[in-house]
Enzyme design. Sequence first.
Site, mmCIF file in Angstrom:
data_model
loop_
_atom_site.group_PDB
_atom_site.id
_atom_site.type_symbol
_atom_site.label_atom_id
_atom_site.label_comp_id
_atom_site.label_asym_id
_atom_site.label_seq_id
_atom_site.Cartn_x
_atom_site.Cartn_y
_atom_site.Cartn_z
ATOM 1 N N GLN A 440 0.845 -1.167 0.000
ATOM 2 C CA GLN A 440 0.000 0.000 0.000
ATOM 3 C C GLN A 440 0.890 1.230 0.000
ATOM 4 O OE1 GLN A 440 -2.801 -0.929 2.993
ATOM 5 N NE2 GLN A 440 -4.486 0.107 1.953
ATOM 6 N N GLY A 442 1.094 5.757 -1.278
ATOM 7 C CA GLY A 442 0.342 6.960 -1.587
ATOM 8 C C GLY A 442 -0.443 6.804 -2.864
ATOM 9 N N ASP A 557 11.089 8.162 -11.619
ATOM 10 C CA ASP A 557 10.943 7.794 -10.210
ATOM 11 C C ASP A 557 11.740 6.528 -9.919
ATOM 12 O OD1 ASP A 557 10.161 8.116 -7.639
ATOM 13 O OD2 ASP A 557 8.120 7.342 -7.922
#
Length: 768
Positions: A440, A442, A557
């Site tokens: 899990q 953001g 990223d």
Amino acid sequence: MALHRKLSEQLVVLLHLIIGVQLVLAAPQPNDPSCNRICGSVNIPYPFGTSEGCYLDKSFLIKCNNSFQPPKPFLAVDNIEVLNISTDDGELRVSNLVFRSCEWWPVYDNQPSLRRISALLSLSNFSISLEKNSIFAVGCNFFAYISGWQGQHYTFMSGCTSVCGKSTGLVNGSCSGLGCCHSAIPENATKYNLTVQSIYTNGSSRTSGQSCGLGFIGETQAYTFSTLDFENLMNRETVPLLLDWAIANKKCEDAQKNWSSYLCKAANSNCSEPNALGYICKCPEGYQGNPYILDGKDGSCQDIDECKDHPNPCNANATCINTNGSYQCTCLEGYKGDGRMPPGTGCSKKPGQSKIIINIALGISISLLILLVGTLWVYWVMQRRKLIKLKEKFFQQNGGLILQRQLLNHKEYVESAKIFSAKELGKATNNYDKSRVLGQGGFGTVYKGILSDDKVVAIKKSNVVDQSQIEQFINEVVVLTKINHKNVVKLLGCCLETEVPLLVYEFITNGTLFDHIHDKNLSSSLSWEKRLKVASETAGALAYIHFETSMSIIHRDVKTTNILMDDNHTAKVSDFGASRLVPLDHTRLTTVVQGTLGYLDPKYFHTSQLTEKSDVYSFGVVIAELLTGEKALSMDRPEAERNLAMYFVTAMKEDRLLQIIDDRILIEGNIEEIKEVANIAKKCLKVRGEDRPSMKQVTKELEGLRLLEKHSLKKVDSNIQQITKHLPYASTHALGIDVDVGSSSMSTIVADDSMKNQILKPTDNDAR
Ligand SMILES: *[C@@H]1O[C@H](CO)[C@@H](O)[C@H](O)[C@H]1NC(C)=O
Ligand SMILES: *[C@@H]1O[C@H](CO)[C@@H](O)[C@H](O)[C@H]1NC(C)=O
């Protein structure tokens, strides 16, 4: 022949005695209980009677002869046996004699023997019923005839001949000439003479012996000829004869004028004229009793309760109600008809109300049912349409149209991506069960899913419906469909029907590189060789997306949490949510700054100028992380050392590299190799993008080192003694990144809220 004129034995009696004289004094009492009204089996109703005061007048006197067993009643005046008496229709049945004539054969002198028997029948007061009686002749070749006389005048003759040529011609039940004949009795006579005689016929061949014939006057209906009777009748003495009677030779109208002598005075008594003799009294229809008895007295005409009759005159499905002189049959509810027994119509079931009510009820229920089903169907259809609309809405909202356009623009890659249905993915994740959550963050939640073909997949579900995220999502789909590399997580497809978009990836089993470095249990197994392998593979993947695809892709990223590990410690670069497609002729792209603190290229952060060198910087941080085992950004470290890149570069400058290298790889690693890799990292971490090597170069160098490493694995341990550790110091200010990281979260998206809205711009515009 004039036989009728030769009347030898005659009994002359007056036929009619006018009953004009009323016995006024000793008025008879019809209901006198002392009167004997039964003789043998015969009822003797008034006006007949057997004793003084019980009969109307002498002509109605009945003598009951008790010497017979049972006793027999006789008409006293004429001494004729009475068989029964009917008061209703003025009839009297009496017993009449049968006359017999017999002959003996052969006949003397061949002369026909004309043997004759004649009898005179005469009645004092009553008359023979001409309608209901006949003259009969029974026998073979016998002639019976009757002669009528009125006073001394012969009036007529009537008779018939019974013949039998062959005895076989006799027919049962038929009295029309063969062996039996009958003929009507003539009118207008006061006395009758009956003659029975055999007739001679020429040539008739008779056997010798006796031959008898019968002649009689009797009730037509009472005698039915039978061939057996032909013999038996020979011994028969009497036959029934019907006589008419009346109480007075008056018409009803005339009789009523003389009320005192009128006999039908009772209210329930009617006057009737049954025959030519006069009138009688009669109970009305539906009443029974003696019409000569006054009302209210025993035996007078009383209403018959027909309902008490057996059988009941009404149908079984009717109720019987007795009325005066009659009765009513009323069919039960649901039946129609007169309710009477045949020849009445009885009661038959009508298609009655009950049936109608049932039909109506049935109709209503069926209508209601149809209405209900219809309503449910309409509701269902509307719900379905709503759902479809919702899905369409989601599809559009989720960038389905953009995606479709994107996919259409790059058809060659589309084959690998599949659009999954919401239902399919719900089933695969057991309706997004908590036990299926893999991770899990953001961005959303990743679930483990098992497709219908047993293929295990990772399903990424966005947390929020945010147009900016959808942009990212679409981006990732488009980017990933273009990538086919063993070190890049493969995107299998997506689903746009749900409120939040879903991405379906190949399932990578062994967690993230971040876990493998920083989890104490896992890091012990992360050898130098493996670290080199991961670095090399990751570099290869990045080099591939930068240079090998049709459009350059910048990951934006790159970090250890986005590098997944499979069971063979093969690296898989994932999360292309922030990636950008850069046309090859564009070396620079201005975008909203996006990335993760600690990995973010400071140059890009300041200029928003996006090149693939930003990925190189991030990759440098990843190598530094692999070498030191330290997190890219750690609040646990002193302020100057919080940023690993700064820390690492500073240490390199100060020649303190070995002090910051992870102990575990120092023990096993080749110091030279480590230094080489550290140098690559240092180059990657150069502040100016242009100074950094390309991922191609990095890959080449790392792969070279890997090859070398494989050959020199054995000389490892000699380096261990050289290692001395120093506490690392570095300044984050040196890189100009001054971020107040007060919160506990350290791996967050850089883009702040003020920047967010800009990302709503379509990708195409972005890529200007
Ligand atoms: C009754 O009948 C018998 C036989 O016919 C007759 O002898 C007798 O006289 C009759 N009696 C009366 C009272 O008529
Ligand atoms: C008269 O008597 C005969 C025989 O006894 C009987 O069958 C018949 O019903 C009677 N008739 C009447 C009207 O009483």
